[in-house]
Design an enzyme around this catalytic site. Structure first.
Site: not given
Length: 466
Positions: A111-113, A144
């Site tokens: 989800f960090k993308d 991250t």
């Protein structure tokens, strides 16, 4: 829009300076002086928008003083065009009114993308405009780092130094970071845990003299406001896909540093109907202990099957405390100083106010594996361990079965094959085509002692203009 520190002593800044500064000079975190608020009618008008256009609607008020609309739209189009699914954040149904939102369709499968692919473009834009160079220093508990490196590796005006806890991330997570080639990319494996890495980053931002005044640090961790800003969008996306804003939603969020769930809290404050936010944690359960019993106390950090959540000091929790204390920076500073010495609580009425929206649960490794196995046997759908914790917490904490419950699917299961194997399943999750040769790529990283002076000395020696 101006941004202020959660500790009340640093000067207010505009978006460009907040983007480059990361941590405030008083040790606090930046938050908007005021939030945009959208009416139900306006939110309703966004149904059917492509993800990048929805992102523009939600985020542009935060950057409009710094970036022209057309330039920002172009950044968003470029950011989300590289995701592997046309919906960018597709929803998968597990049961009646129970969903997983897949936030792992970006280039590094986490989800960090959503934030870090945009952050790289924002940094490139602002640094090019200013003709300025920065050194990115970040800490990662697993995801991250790779997302930051992928998002920023082409930036001409940055050197990247990412700290990860040595032998405490999965092999896939490590290789995603250490196999990216580039003279401006440096991976540091610290002989400690994530909290040690995060502490070094904060300490370095507080005193940057080791850089000799030749450059400055920039943050990619979720202390950087731009990270939080980008994560607000997918709460709106999920709601609009399931009948919002005409019905309320509930979200379960696997979280260690509190950034992803704080974005959901902001989405609610901006007008999105959200009736419940579930804080889903593993054995490192400081957030659960606070939310369930109003006691904030650090315990010994434990290594688990969900390493991205092996965090005891949740930086972004400070942003919620700032709101709970009526945006009184001095009160937050005192509370956190006391928390460093021992257990603390907040006034009961403040804690009860938080409990109106938040619930929490802590899920151990065995229950995580049981959930992975159960969901696969029921649906032939494979969860990574972090998302499994989110699903279990959602089921344990759900207040109203009539309200759609959406668990944020934070990572691709192929990043955690050991957890899948430990769940007793014979299925082996496959890396997507663009990562099929990951285990054949050459790795580059440096192992350093858990010593901030040694880490700072390495950075001072290796950034390109040193």
């Amino acid at each position: 829009m101006r941004y202020i520190s959660t500790r009340g002593e640093a000067p207010a800044l505009g978006f460009e300076d907040v983007l480059l500064t990361g941590l405030a000079t008083d040790g606090g975190l930046y938050v908007p002086e005021s939030l945009p608020h959208f009416s139900l009618e306006e939110i309703r008008s966004w149904r059917g928008l492509p993800y990048a256009e929805l992102a523009y609607k939600v985020m542009y008020p935060f950057v409009e003083d710094a970036i022209p609309a057309d330039d920002f739209r172009k950044m968003l189009d470029e950011t989300y065009s590289v995701f592997s699914h046309q919906a960018v954040a597709p929803l998968v149904q597990l049961d009646t009114n129970e969903w997983v939102m897949e936030l792992f369709r970006g280039p590094t499968l986490a989800f960090k993308d959503f934030a870090l692919q945009l952050l790289g473009r924002l940094l490139d834009y602002v640094l090019e405009k200013r003709n300025q160079h920065v050194v990115i220093m970040g800490a990662t508990s697993g995801d991250t780092g790779s997302a930051a490196i992928e998002g920023c590796r082409r930036c001409e005006h940055v050197d990247i130094f990412i700290l990860h806890p040595h032998q405490r991330v999965s092999e896939v997570q490590r290789r995603q970071m250490t196999t990216v080639q580039g003279d401006n990319i440096h991976n540091i494996a610290v002989k400690g845990n994530f909290d040690d890495c995060q502490r070094m980053v904060k300490e370095s931002f507080g005193n940057q003299s080791f850089l000799g005044g030749k450059t400055q640090l920039a943050a990619v961790n979720s202390i950087n406001w731009a990270r939080i800003m980008a994560q607000i969008v997918y709460y709106f996306q999920a709601s609009l896909a399931l009948g919002g804003p005409d019905r309320s939603m509930a979200f379960s969020v696997p979280t260690g540093n509190f950034g992803d769930i704080f974005a959901g809290y902001l989405a609610k404050k901006m007008g999105l109907p959200i009736s419940q936010l579930v804080i889903a944690t593993n054995r490192n359960d400081i957030l659960h202990r606070f939310m369930s019993g109003n006691k904030y106390e650090q315990h010994q950090l434990e290594h688990t099957l969900s390493p991205s959540m092996d965090i005891m000091v949740s930086s972004n929790f400070e942003r919620l405390l700032f709101d709970l204390h009526g945006r009184d920076g001095a009160a937050v500073k005192t509370l956190l100083e006391n928390a460093a010495k021992g257990p603390v609580s907040i006034e009961d009425y403040r804690w009860k106010h938080a409990r109106k929206l938040f619930d929490s649960d802590a899920v151990d490794d065995k229950t995580t594996c049981d959930t992975i196995r159960d969901v696969y046997e029921q649906n032939e759908y494979l969860l990574d361990p972090h998302t499994a914790i989110g699903v279990r917490a959602a089921r344990n904490c759900r207040r109203d079965s009539a309200v759609p419950m959406i668990t944020l699917g934070t990572a691709h299961p192929a990043k955690f094959p050991d957890a899948i194997a430990e769940s007793g399943l014979s299925v082996k999750p496959q890396l997507p085509a663009h990562m099929a040769d990951l285990f054949e790529r050459e790795e580059r990283y440096t192992v350093l002692d858990n010593n901030v002076s040694e880490v700072q000395g390495f950075i001072a020696k290796h950034w390109k203009n040193a």
